[in-house]
Design an enzyme around this catalytic site. Structure first.
Site, short mmCIF file in Angstrom:
data_model
loop_
_atom_site.label_atom_id
_atom_site.label_comp_id
_atom_site.label_asym_id
_atom_site.label_seq_id
_atom_site.Cartn_x
_atom_site.Cartn_y
_atom_site.Cartn_z
N ALA A 28 -4.65 -9.85 -8.51
CA ALA A 28 -5.35 -10.63 -9.52
C ALA A 28 -5.87 -9.75 -10.65
CB ALA A 28 -6.50 -11.39 -8.88
N GLU A 53 -3.90 6.66 -5.06
CA GLU A 53 -3.76 5.53 -5.98
C GLU A 53 -3.20 5.96 -7.33
OE1 GLU A 53 -4.73 1.91 -6.58
OE2 GLU A 53 -3.83 2.09 -4.61
N ARG A 58 0.85 -1.19 0.00
CA ARG A 58 0.00 0.00 0.00
C ARG A 58 0.88 1.24 0.00
NH1 ARG A 58 -3.34 -3.10 -1.21
NH2 ARG A 58 -5.43 -3.46 -0.33
N HIS A 117 -0.97 -0.56 -10.12
CA HIS A 117 -1.63 -1.47 -9.17
C HIS A 117 -2.12 -2.73 -9.89
CE1 HIS A 117 -4.00 -1.55 -5.11
NE2 HIS A 117 -3.43 -2.70 -5.40
#
Length: 341
Positions: free
Chosen positions: A303, A280, A252, A299
């Site tokens: 998955a 982000e 993070r 990012h």
């Protein structure tokens, strides 16, 4: 076997389709419909409309994913028969609150499945960092010759005998350690929750954070983002890193004082592979986009694409265990919430 209203449990979904492609392909939905009764294959994206009211009124197992609306007291009031929430993604922070635990509803998640691609990404990042792959690429492309890259091969690069520092024995951190085990690495671990005996079992050397930062050729961050860990990687700790070391963050952005990180990177003394930032998406003028010694990705370590099907498979497996009366493998309890990323 557990008892359900109509023999087979009523199952519904709540997630945002645009963010969850490949999580529940048709084969998995059919499997759920075999072990239970899928009320509607189309996921709910809100809990405050007529359709949601009807579905929640029957739902006994709710499969959630990225973009699910919050399961708050108002949503629970519409779901009198809900027994299990299975989150086909990682963290459930922001998705549910105490009212769900107060009702005795069980919760499970697929964080373990999401940990696998992050660990694989980290392994690749470590190997590329050790061999200075990005620097070789940049020089080769810029020069259109091997004038600078051939001499670099005589430098102390490569992965043999490197010291890797792992910060956090999380699910991902432990998987990274496991993936590193076949290589000729010395692995240091900082995690205050891990004792000497467990560290020996993991095949790592337990150390303090400052010592890890000063000793490792490559530092990889895998700690949870909590108030106590905010900016745990600050200017002082970055200053401890060796010249030529690489810092990797797939955890993070809030764990790192990014102003200090960018200042350190601007000196050219260290390199970084960064998959997460705070915010982000960095502002357009951020040096994250421009510095040649940063390899920045949006990012993507978790998955993505076909890797998301692992999340759905784990959720379906947990639902089956619940239906058959077996213990959940990845249950989340109320007390776990404070420690979750």
């Amino acid at each position: 076997m557990r008892q359900f209203l109509s023999g087979r449990p009523a199952i519904a979904f709540a997630m945002q389709p645009s963010r969850t492609q490949h999580v529940l392909p048709e084969a998995l939905i059919q499997r759920l419909d075999t072990i239970g009764r899928v009320l509607d294959a189309a996921p709910m994206q809100r809990f405050d409309d007529e359709r949601a009211g009807k579905l929640l009124g029957e739902t006994e197992i709710l499969v959630t994913g990225w973009g699910s609306p919050t399961i708050d007291a108002a949503a629970l009031a519409q779901a009198p028969h809900l027994k299990l929430v299975v989150h086909a993604a990682g963290t459930v922070k922001g998705l549910l609150g105490d009212s769900l635990f107060d009702r005795g509803i069980l919760v499970s998640h697929a964080a373990q499945a999401n940990a696998l691609p992050v660990a694989e990404f980290t392994l690749a990042a470590i190997i590329f960092a050790g061999k200075k792959v990005f620097r070789f690429r940049d020089f080769y492309v810029a020069d259109r010759s091997r004038k600078r890259t051939v001499p670099m091969q005589a430098e102390a690069i490569g992965n043999y005998g490197r010291t890797i520092g792992i910060i956090g024995a999380s699910r991902i951190g432990r998987r990274v350690i496991e993936l590193l085990s076949p290589f000729n690495y010395r692995i240091l671990l900082y995690d205050p929750m891990v004792g000497e005996a467990e560290a020996a079992t993991l095949g790592v050397e337990k150390t303090e954070l400052d010592a890890l930062m000063a000793s490792a050729d490559i530092v990889s961050l895998h700690a949870p983002s909590l108030p106590v860990t905010r900016h745990m990687i600050d200017a002082r700790r970055l200053s401890l890193m060796k010249d030529g070391a690489t810092f990797i963050n797939t955890a993070r952005g809030a764990l790192v004082d990014e102003t200090a990180l960018l200042s350190a990177l601007k000196t050219g003394r260290i390199d970084a592979i960064i998959d997460v930032t705070d915010p982000e998406i960095p502002e357009a003028a951020s040096a994250f986009y421009d510095l040649p010694n940063i390899f920045l990705t949006p990012h993507i370590a978790g998955a993505a694409g076909l890797e998301r099907t692992r999340l759905g498979e784990m959720a379906v497996d947990e639902a089956l265990r619940f239906i058959e009366g077996r213990p959940l493998l990845y249950e989340i309890r109320r007390e776990d919430m404070a420690r979750m990323a």
